[in-house]
Every structure is written in C-alpha cells, then in structure tokens.
Design an enzyme around this catalytic site. Structure first.
Site, PDB file in Angstrom:
ATOM      1  N   GLY A  25       0.726  -1.470  -0.246  1.00  0.00           N
ATOM      2  CA  GLY A  25       0.647  -0.014   0.107  1.00  0.00           C
ATOM      3  C   GLY A  25       0.971   1.284   0.451  1.00  0.00           C
ATOM      4  O   GLY A  25       0.209   2.481   0.617  1.00  0.00           O
ATOM      5  N   ASN A  38       1.199   3.530  -2.338  1.00  0.00           N
ATOM      6  CA  ASN A  38       1.108   4.483  -3.216  1.00  0.00           C
ATOM      7  C   ASN A  38       0.237   5.511  -2.280  1.00  0.00           C
ATOM      8  O   ASN A  38      -0.163   6.582  -2.867  1.00  0.00           O
ATOM      9  CB  ASN A  38       0.708   4.295  -4.688  1.00  0.00           C
ATOM     10  CG  ASN A  38      -0.758   3.510  -4.158  1.00  0.00           C
ATOM     11  OD1 ASN A  38      -1.445   2.373  -3.849  1.00  0.00           O
ATOM     12  ND2 ASN A  38      -2.463   4.322  -4.330  1.00  0.00           N
ATOM     13  N   TYR A  73     -14.465  -4.699  10.021  1.00  0.00           N
ATOM     14  CA  TYR A  73     -12.882  -3.897  10.136  1.00  0.00           C
ATOM     15  C   TYR A  73     -12.069  -4.297  11.403  1.00  0.00           C
ATOM     16  O   TYR A  73     -10.734  -4.328  11.197  1.00  0.00           O
ATOM     17  CB  TYR A  73     -12.786  -2.473  10.075  1.00  0.00           C
ATOM     18  CG  TYR A  73     -11.752  -1.984  10.218  1.00  0.00           C
ATOM     19  CD1 TYR A  73     -10.849  -1.943   9.615  1.00  0.00           C
ATOM     20  CD2 TYR A  73     -11.234  -1.034  10.951  1.00  0.00           C
ATOM     21  CE1 TYR A  73      -9.574  -1.373   8.766  1.00  0.00           C
ATOM     22  CE2 TYR A  73     -10.144  -0.084  11.674  1.00  0.00           C
ATOM     23  CZ  TYR A  73      -9.194  -0.365  10.185  1.00  0.00           C
ATOM     24  OH  TYR A  73      -8.080   0.212  10.526  1.00  0.00           O
ATOM     25  N   GLY A 116       1.195   4.762   3.424  1.00  0.00           N
ATOM     26  CA  GLY A 116       2.703   3.517   3.010  1.00  0.00           C
ATOM     27  C   GLY A 116       3.069   4.299   2.669  1.00  0.00           C
ATOM     28  O   GLY A 116       3.798   4.311   1.841  1.00  0.00           O
ATOM     29  N   SER A 147      -4.916  -1.435  14.183  1.00  0.00           N
ATOM     30  CA  SER A 147      -5.825  -0.101  14.219  1.00  0.00           C
ATOM     31  C   SER A 147      -5.523  -0.404  15.957  1.00  0.00           C
ATOM     32  O   SER A 147      -5.934  -1.487  16.612  1.00  0.00           O
ATOM     33  CB  SER A 147      -6.704  -0.224  13.344  1.00  0.00           C
ATOM     34  OG  SER A 147      -8.042   1.063  13.826  1.00  0.00           O
TER      35      SER A 147
END
Length: 312
Positions: free
Chosen positions: A21, A23, A176, A27, A151
């Site tokens: 991740g 991009n 999640y 990240g 998280s």
C-alpha cells in the site's frame, strides 16, 4: 522514546524495505521516510500506475530515492504469489517487510478466492505475503523485521470461527475490527513461533497509526453513499486527525528503533490517537494464544502458504 521523529531514523543504506500500500497514505509517508534514510524501497501496490505516480512524488523531495514499484494485489493470492516470486528472483534479502495496506469499513465484497474482503486483504493477503517472503527475510544480514499495521479499532473485533467471513451477517465496522484483531493475532503468533525456534534473526512487531488523515476515511465515506458520513469524516479529520506523516511514525519506529518481538507501537498522545510513538498494550483478545493458533491454521488452509517452521 518521547518526541521520536523521522530525524531519529538510522541510516538505512544497503537495506531493502518492502511496503504494501505504498502509493498513498501511511504507506507513501513511510516510503518517503525510508527512502530519505537511504533504503531501497519496494513499493508493493495494487495499481502500478498509481505506484509510479507516488514514486514520482517521493522523488520530488528525495531526488536520489531508490524505489522499485511492483504490482501486488492483496485481494488475489495469485498476485501475491507472483509478486513474491519475482522479488525472490530479483533480491537476495529483505530487511523489513511492512504489512501496511488495508481496507476500512467497506460494503461486503469478496476477494478472488471468496474471502470477505477486509479479512482477505488486511490479514490473509499479508499472511501469504509474509510466508512467501520468509526466505528473503531470513537471508538478511543482521536482524530483519516484519511490521504489521493494526488499528486501535482492533478492540472492537471478535473472532467468530463459525462465521469468520461474515457469510450469515455483516457489519462493516465489526468486520474491520476483526481484520485488525487478526493482524495482531498473526503478529504475536509469528513471534511466538520464532521464539520457539530461537530465531533471534527475525522480529515480528505490530503497530497502529492512531487517527491519521489518509485515503481510508475518504474511501469509507465514498462507499457509504451518505452525504452526512462524508461531511462527518471531513470534520473529524480536520479536528482530530494527525497527518499521514505523523501517523506513519509508529510503523517507522517499529521497523527501525529498539523494540522487542511482539511489541505493539502506537502514538502516545491524546487517547492514543496522535503523538510520538511509544510501546503500548493491545487488548486481551489480541493476546489469546488459542485464537492465534486457530487463526494461523485457518490461514494456512485458506491460502495454501506454509512457513518453514510449520513442518517442525
């Protein structure tokens, strides 16, 4: 530890760091910091086009950045396998793997293999990737690290092994939370298995960014279809969130600072949502060894990926 910033990163010349991740969001911020410290950064991105744009952005502030953009779609085990195989052919070793990419609170969808998307991308894709990059991590000169991004909402997660992929009922936030709890169960179980084999050459460390302003919130809001949710996300980000650069600090700390295997790093400020990184305590559920072993076994069966010590 107090006040730790990117200025405290050690020189990383000669080190190879893989960031999933890479991009956008955490990240991208992590990629920039690793590259500025001298590391070769493999940017594992679902979209090579977006990865190339991000690499161009990094080079505007780090002109000599050594970046390698490669396609890796964590929602496809075939893509993960191809990425890992190509990396094994191109590199002799990996010093740090940052399992960073993730999805947050999206409507129920499935990966190519039929896994619930959040668990599939956030946990199973990274489980498969870590296993397939294990030979490169083991080949590093010195101690290598696997850093898994969780998280604070892992505390909302519960492991229901009878319906792990939410086939009978689905709540996007509970899903999640489960995926982020799975990240911690994996990170800690990996360290237990390394410890059991006296593998001091590799550490597994977990982290969380607190509340950081990234594209995760924007995507969650956009997929909700609710103008009120979109407005609420923007207001919350403006009032409470720290920048992606600050949110990446726990990951950077976990990857390079003086930590122990099985540590959990997060921001030590207001409600653990912002501030300088510190070692913190995760939920009791995240330290449940029986659940961790059961999740590990499920992950091996689901992905077909085994680790070298699984045959012991």
């Amino acid at each position: 530890m107090t006040g730790w910033t990117t200025a405290d990163l050690p020189a990383l010349d000669g080190h190879t760091v893989v960031v999933t991740g890479a991009n956008s969001g955490l990240g991208l911020a992590g990629t920039r910091a690793f590259a500025d410290a001298g590391a070769t950064v493999v940017m594992a991105c679902r979209s090579v086009e977006r990865g190339d744009r991000a690499a161009t952005d990094v080079r505007e502030s780090v002109p000599d950045a050594d970046l390698d953009v490669r396609e890796c779609d964590l929602a496809s085990l075939a893509s993960v396998e191809s990425f890992a195989a190509d990396l094994r052919a191109a590199y002799d070793a990996v010093d740090v793997l940052c399992n960073n990419a993730g999805l947050m609170a999206i409507p129920r969808r499935e990966t190519e293999e039929g896994f619930e998307m959040q668990l599939g991308v956030n946990h199973l894709g990274h489980f498969a990737l870590t296993g397939q990059l294990f030979p490169l991590l083991a080949a590093a000169d010195g101690q290598s690290r696997v850093v898994t991004q969780s998280s604070g909402l892992h505390e909302r997660g519960e492991m229901d092994f009878a319906d792990l992929h939410w086939e009978t009922a689905y709540d996007k936030w509970d899903a999640y939370g489960r995926s982020k709890l799975a990240n911690l169960l994996f990170a800690y179980e990996l360290q237990r298995r390394l410890d059991a084999r006296d593998r001091a050459d590799l550490l597994s460390v977990a982290c969380h960014p607190g509340y950081a302003d990234t594209n995760l919130q924007a995507r969650t809001a956009a997929e909700s279809g609710s103008t009120l949710v979109k407005l609420g996300m923007r207001v919350a980000n403006a009032l409470l969130a720290q920048s992606a650069e600050r949110g990446a600090l726990p990951m950077l700390y976990a990857a390079t600072a003086d930590v122990e295997g099985g540590d959990y790093v997060g921001p030590g400020g207001l409600f653990d949502m912002r501030g300088a990184p510190e070692i913190q305590a995760s939920s009791a559920a995240s330290r449940d060894g029986a659940h961790a072993r059961r999740l590990w076994d499920h992950s091996v069966e689901a992905t077909g990926v085994t680790y070298p010590f699984d045959a012991d």
